[in-house]
Write an enzyme that holds these catalytic residues in place. Structure first.
Site, short mmCIF file in Angstrom:
data_model
loop_
_atom_site.label_atom_id
_atom_site.label_comp_id
_atom_site.label_asym_id
_atom_site.label_seq_id
_atom_site.Cartn_x
_atom_site.Cartn_y
_atom_site.Cartn_z
N LYS A 1 1.05 -1.10 -0.02
CA LYS A 1 0.03 0.01 -0.10
C LYS A 1 1.07 1.39 0.06
O LYS A 1 0.62 2.09 -0.82
CB LYS A 1 -0.98 0.04 1.31
CG LYS A 1 -1.86 1.28 1.33
CD LYS A 1 -2.68 1.33 2.39
CE LYS A 1 -1.99 1.77 3.67
NZ LYS A 1 -3.06 1.94 4.87
N ASP B 1 -6.28 0.92 0.70
CA ASP B 1 -6.71 1.08 2.17
C ASP B 1 -7.97 0.71 2.50
O ASP B 1 -8.69 0.27 1.67
CB ASP B 1 -6.41 2.55 2.30
CG ASP B 1 -7.45 3.69 1.81
OD1 ASP B 1 -8.36 3.12 1.22
OD2 ASP B 1 -7.46 4.71 2.17
#
Length: 243
Positions: A137, A155
């Site tokens: 991420k 996310d």
């Protein structure tokens, strides 16, 4: 025997054309709804973006943005941060929470950058994810926003929305990344991430989405999880991400 879940992009089966069209339509509408969508963390270079992204875990972008000017005035690069005083750094990071753990993370991260990459942030995912505290991420955030390399940032907002939209039922972030990547051209990945994250922060909330005021409600199979009347739903809309 159950069909194994794809763990690599190459293993993801070709999605139905109808799903691809619906997903891309939703993204086009969100792009029109949020023409200013971008990373909401303040940064001026790849090092700053990497640091603030690491700091943003379990806190808000606004809190990170509040401490970053002082942080980078004191530690403008990896070498300065790696040689920084732990107590001073901890004091700076108190407002973002978990400041001792985050201080440790930044010292290790900046040290690794100096030892292995000459103090520069690498521009490849395989290199970024070898750094302490950096997962896919964070790596995709840095690649997409500092280097212009397309990446999908999974996310909590992104994961919630793609499941509500019916684009995938995966919950593992890597599997979500690959499944959604199959629906969109690679060139769209970074902005797609911004569109969904902005929509998740402003409209499609976790506990009570503003369904009745949602610009993509007609294409959303989860319509009705929140209030469907416009007036009630409109009260839930936010003009910016949470404080």
């Amino acid at each position: 025997m159950p069909t194994p879940t794809p763990t690599r992009a190459a293993d993801v089966p070709k999605p139905p054309t109808s799903l691809v069209r619906r997903a891309r339509k939703i993204d086009r509408v969100l792009a029109e709804t949020y023409p200013d969508a971008k990373a909401e963390l303040d940064f001026t270079n790849a090092f700053e973006l990497l640091v603030v992204t690491v700091l943003s875990a379990q806190t808000t972008d606004k809190r990170v943005n509040a401490v970053s000017p002082t942080l980078f005035a004191t530690y403008p690069d990896a070498a300065a941060m790696a040689a920084g005083d732990r107590t001073t750094l901890e004091e700076m990071l108190k407002p973002v929470g978990f400041f001792r753990a985050k201080t440790e993370s930044l010292l290790k991260l900046s040290g690794a950058l100096c030892e292995r990459f000459g103090g520069e942030v690498p521009a490849k995912l395989d290199d970024l994810v070898t750094l302490p505290g950096v997962g896919r991420k964070t790596a995709n955030v840095v690649l997409g926003n500092a280097f212009g390399v397309p990446g999908i940032t999974v996310d909590t907002h992104f994961g919630r929305l793609v499941r509500r939209f019916g684009w995938t039922d995966e919950t593992d972030p890597v599997k979500v990344e690959h499944a959604i990547g199959a629906l969109f051209p690679k060139r769209d990945w970074t902005m797609l991430s911004h569109h969904l994250i902005w929509h998740g922060r402003r409209c499609c909330h976790a506990r009570k989405p503003a369904c009745g005021a949602c610009p993509v409600a007609r294409w959303c199979p989860a319509f009705g999880e929140g209030p469907t009347g416009y007036d009630e739903a409109a009260k839930l809309l936010r003009t910016e991400g949470r404080a």
